[in-house]
Design a protein around this motif. Structure first.
Motif, mmCIF file in Angstrom:
data_model
loop_
_atom_site.group_PDB
_atom_site.id
_atom_site.type_symbol
_atom_site.label_atom_id
_atom_site.label_comp_id
_atom_site.label_asym_id
_atom_site.label_seq_id
_atom_site.Cartn_x
_atom_site.Cartn_y
_atom_site.Cartn_z
ATOM 1 N N ASP A 163 0.849 -1.204 0.000
ATOM 2 C CA ASP A 163 0.000 0.000 0.000
ATOM 3 C C ASP A 163 0.876 1.241 0.000
ATOM 4 O O ASP A 163 0.539 2.246 -0.622
ATOM 5 C CB ASP A 163 -0.886 0.032 1.251
ATOM 6 C CG ASP A 163 -1.731 -1.207 1.366
ATOM 7 O OD1 ASP A 163 -2.470 -1.496 0.407
ATOM 8 O OD2 ASP A 163 -1.628 -1.917 2.392
ATOM 9 N N LEU A 164 2.002 1.161 0.713
ATOM 10 C CA LEU A 164 2.888 2.317 0.839
ATOM 11 C C LEU A 164 4.169 2.081 0.056
ATOM 12 O O LEU A 164 4.628 0.941 -0.064
ATOM 13 C CB LEU A 164 3.249 2.550 2.310
ATOM 14 C CG LEU A 164 2.093 2.803 3.278
ATOM 15 C CD1 LEU A 164 2.616 2.854 4.712
ATOM 16 C CD2 LEU A 164 1.385 4.108 2.928
ATOM 17 N N MET A 165 4.733 3.173 -0.420
ATOM 18 C CA MET A 165 6.012 3.086 -1.154
ATOM 19 C C MET A 165 6.941 4.185 -0.643
ATOM 20 O O MET A 165 6.530 5.346 -0.520
ATOM 21 C CB MET A 165 5.736 3.302 -2.646
ATOM 22 C CG MET A 165 6.946 3.719 -3.466
ATOM 23 S SD MET A 165 6.566 3.829 -5.235
ATOM 24 C CE MET A 165 5.378 5.149 -5.311
ATOM 25 N N LEU A 166 8.171 3.786 -0.331
ATOM 26 C CA LEU A 166 9.195 4.797 -0.056
ATOM 27 C C LEU A 166 9.787 5.180 -1.403
ATOM 28 O O LEU A 166 10.377 4.344 -2.086
ATOM 29 C CB LEU A 166 10.277 4.214 0.865
ATOM 30 C CG LEU A 166 11.427 5.154 1.198
ATOM 31 C CD1 LEU A 166 10.953 6.314 2.060
ATOM 32 C CD2 LEU A 166 12.539 4.420 1.925
ATOM 33 N N LEU A 167 9.579 6.434 -1.803
ATOM 34 C CA LEU A 167 9.977 6.890 -3.147
ATOM 35 C C LEU A 167 11.093 7.921 -3.032
ATOM 36 O O LEU A 167 11.015 8.836 -2.208
ATOM 37 C CB LEU A 167 8.756 7.531 -3.831
ATOM 38 C CG LEU A 167 9.025 8.273 -5.150
ATOM 39 C CD1 LEU A 167 9.318 7.282 -6.284
ATOM 40 C CD2 LEU A 167 7.817 9.144 -5.536
ATOM 41 N N LEU A 168 12.114 7.758 -3.868
ATOM 42 C CA LEU A 168 13.158 8.782 -3.961
ATOM 43 C C LEU A 168 12.992 9.473 -5.313
ATOM 44 O O LEU A 168 12.988 8.818 -6.360
ATOM 45 C CB LEU A 168 14.550 8.151 -3.850
ATOM 46 C CG LEU A 168 15.706 9.139 -3.708
ATOM 47 C CD1 LEU A 168 15.650 9.868 -2.364
ATOM 48 C CD2 LEU A 168 17.064 8.441 -3.835
ATOM 49 N N ALA A 169 12.835 10.792 -5.284
ATOM 50 C CA ALA A 169 12.623 11.538 -6.537
ATOM 51 C C ALA A 169 13.381 12.858 -6.484
ATOM 52 O O ALA A 169 13.717 13.360 -5.405
ATOM 53 C CB ALA A 169 11.131 11.779 -6.751
ATOM 54 N N ARG A 170 13.621 13.390 -7.670
ATOM 55 C CA ARG A 170 14.400 14.629 -7.779
ATOM 56 C C ARG A 170 13.492 15.844 -7.612
ATOM 57 O O ARG A 170 12.475 15.957 -8.298
ATOM 58 C CB ARG A 170 15.079 14.650 -9.158
ATOM 59 C CG ARG A 170 15.848 15.917 -9.457
ATOM 60 C CD ARG A 170 16.804 15.733 -10.615
ATOM 61 N NE ARG A 170 17.819 14.722 -10.360
ATOM 62 C CZ ARG A 170 18.821 14.844 -9.485
ATOM 63 N NH1 ARG A 170 18.950 15.948 -8.787
ATOM 64 N NH2 ARG A 170 19.686 13.884 -9.316
ATOM 65 N N THR A 171 13.862 16.727 -6.677
ATOM 66 C CA THR A 171 13.077 17.957 -6.517
ATOM 67 C C THR A 171 13.848 19.181 -7.019
ATOM 68 O O THR A 171 13.269 20.254 -7.160
ATOM 69 C CB THR A 171 12.643 18.138 -5.037
ATOM 70 O OG1 THR A 171 13.695 17.693 -4.176
ATOM 71 C CG2 THR A 171 11.398 17.331 -4.718
#
Ligand SMILES: Cc1cc2nc3c(=O)[nH]c(=O)nc-3n(C[C@H](O)[C@H](O)[C@H](O)COP(=O)(O)OP(=O)(O)OC[C@H]3O[C@@H](n4cnc5c(N)ncnc54)[C@H](O)[C@@H]3O)c2cc1C
Length: 386
Positions: A163-171
């Protein structure tokens, strides 16, 4: 977090062993063959409370340390199972505990501990970045009370089982940064009811890991999904790497013992040329050698884990534990396959399944080359290759 006594640790081992008895070889063999998810096993582990080992008691978890968590994963793999089905919650827990706000922890952790929310996905790897995480391109752009996410991830496991995802994304765009370790942000994303288009395509791999490619097309996530400070996500992920390496080490040690035990027993039972094959040094010595290497790696695992639980620096030990145990498990896998001869290739003996599963530890979640680079460069001070 209280450190457990030897007797308490033994009790954890025995309880996990006992739970795993309900999930024998035939269960895991069928799951693997049919490429299914071991939902019944994960439900039982959740109900027992052991999956919530690293969640503090105040949030409904067991409040155990990394040593205990690594023992739990070890016992699952030692029993013939595959903790890969559910280890992500433990891998990512530190990031949420250290960098999540009190509100996020109160909202998510008790529900995770009860099994109502599944945290089984961490989405970092991308096709154009590979091991060079600071090069990831998936963008999260803030618009009012939400972030709009666009990009692609590859090799992301258990998305459909989570249900949950730890997401790494560029800000922040890469070229706008002086310090390239900044500009990435970590999010804890609730994947139920997401707005925008999230396409998930299965990857056909040699292991049953439910691994997929993810395409984000204007996916909207609420701004309060951000963990900690914007732009600090890479640091937060790195903070979790020691725990992850120690946990993998536990899994590999469990596999290693499984291979050695199966090989020793088969070497005693199988009679060729009128004697058990284990009487031949060509069979017996490699098994003994593999056992010795697993035991040695295990000492490094416990050394690293003890330092971690005492909150001491343990980067060198955690990396060495991951390196030595994944190599020892892979050696044991090959020795076991040799011992079983042709039968090692038959699915009914489970060796070929565990052989494929254990091979993964030298490559994912981090390749041993990168582990060696850490030791060579950060511990021994040699020049950097990246
Ligand atoms: C079954 C499976 C499940 C996975 N699940 C997840 C998941 O849930 N979430 C997630 O984010 N990722 C996941 N991954 C991705 C995994 O973490 C990566 O595959 C791994 O980190 C290696 O990255 P890469 O495949 O891009 O290899 P690359 O970075 O392309 O590297 C290829 C090879 O080159 C070597 N190499 C590269 N640079 C150097 C250097 N400077 N010095 C020496 N050697 C170097 C590497 O060590 C490796 O051997 C999964 C992978 C697999 C196979």
């Amino acid at each position: 977090m209280p450190i457990q006594t030897t007797e308490e640790r033994q009790a954890i081992r025995e309880a996990v062993r006992s739970l795993c008895k309900d999930f024998p070889d035939v269960y895991w063999r069928a799951i693997d063959k049919e490429e299914k998810y071991p939902a019944e096993f994960v439900a039982a582990l959740t109900k027992s409370g052991y999956l919530a080992a690293l969640i503090p008691e105040e949030y409904g978890g067991a409040g155990l340390g990394i040593t205990d968590a690594s023992i739990i994963l070890e016992e699952i793999n030692h029993s013939g199972g595959n903790s890969g089905a559910c280890h992500a919650q433990m891998y990512t827990m530190g990031t949420l505990l250290r960098h999540g706000s009190e509100e996020q922890k109160r909202r998510l952790l008790p529900a995770i501990a009860r099994g109502e929310l599944r945290l089984q996905t961490f989405a970092i790897t991308e096709p154009n970045a590979g091991s060079e995480t600071t090069r990831i391109e998936t963008r999260a752009v803030r618009q009012g009370d939400r972030y709009i996410v666009n990009g692609q991830k590859i090799f992301i496991s258990r998305v459909k089982q989570s249900d949950l995802m730890l997401l790494l994304a560029r800000t922040t765009p890469y070229d706008d940064l002086k310090d390239k370790t900044r500009g990435l942000s970590a999010f804890i994303v609730d994947m139920r009811n997401l707005k925008g288009k999230l396409e998930i395509q299965p990857l056909d791999l040699m292991v049953n890991h439910h691994t997929t490619t993810m395409f984000f097309d204007d996916v909207e996530i609420p701004a309060d999904s951000l963990l900690g400070e914007e732009g600090m996500g890479f640091r937060y992920i790195i903070d979790g790497w020691n725990a992850e390496r120690i946990l993998i080490s536990g899994e590999a040690i469990g596999d290693g013992h499984w291979f050695v035990e199966r090989a020793s027993k088969y070497a005693c039972d199988r009679v060729v040329f009128g004697r058990p094959i284990g009487a031949n040094q060509g069979i017996q010595f490699p098994i003994a050698q593999a056992y010795a290497r697993i035991e040695a790696a295990d000492l490094m695992r416990f050394h690293a884990a003890a330092k971690f639980d005492r909150k001491e620096k343990c980067g060198a030990e955690a990396n060495m534990a991951k390196l030595l145990s994944s190599e020892a498990a892979w050696e044991a896998a090959n020795v076991c396959l040799n011992t079983f001869g042709g039968y090692g290739f038959a699915r009914d003996y489970d060796v070929e399944r565990k052989f494929r599963e254990t091979r993964l530890f030298t490559t994912a979640p981090v390749s041993n080359n990168l582990v060696l680079a850490f030791i060579g460069q950060n511990v021994l001070g040699m020049p950097k290759s990246y």
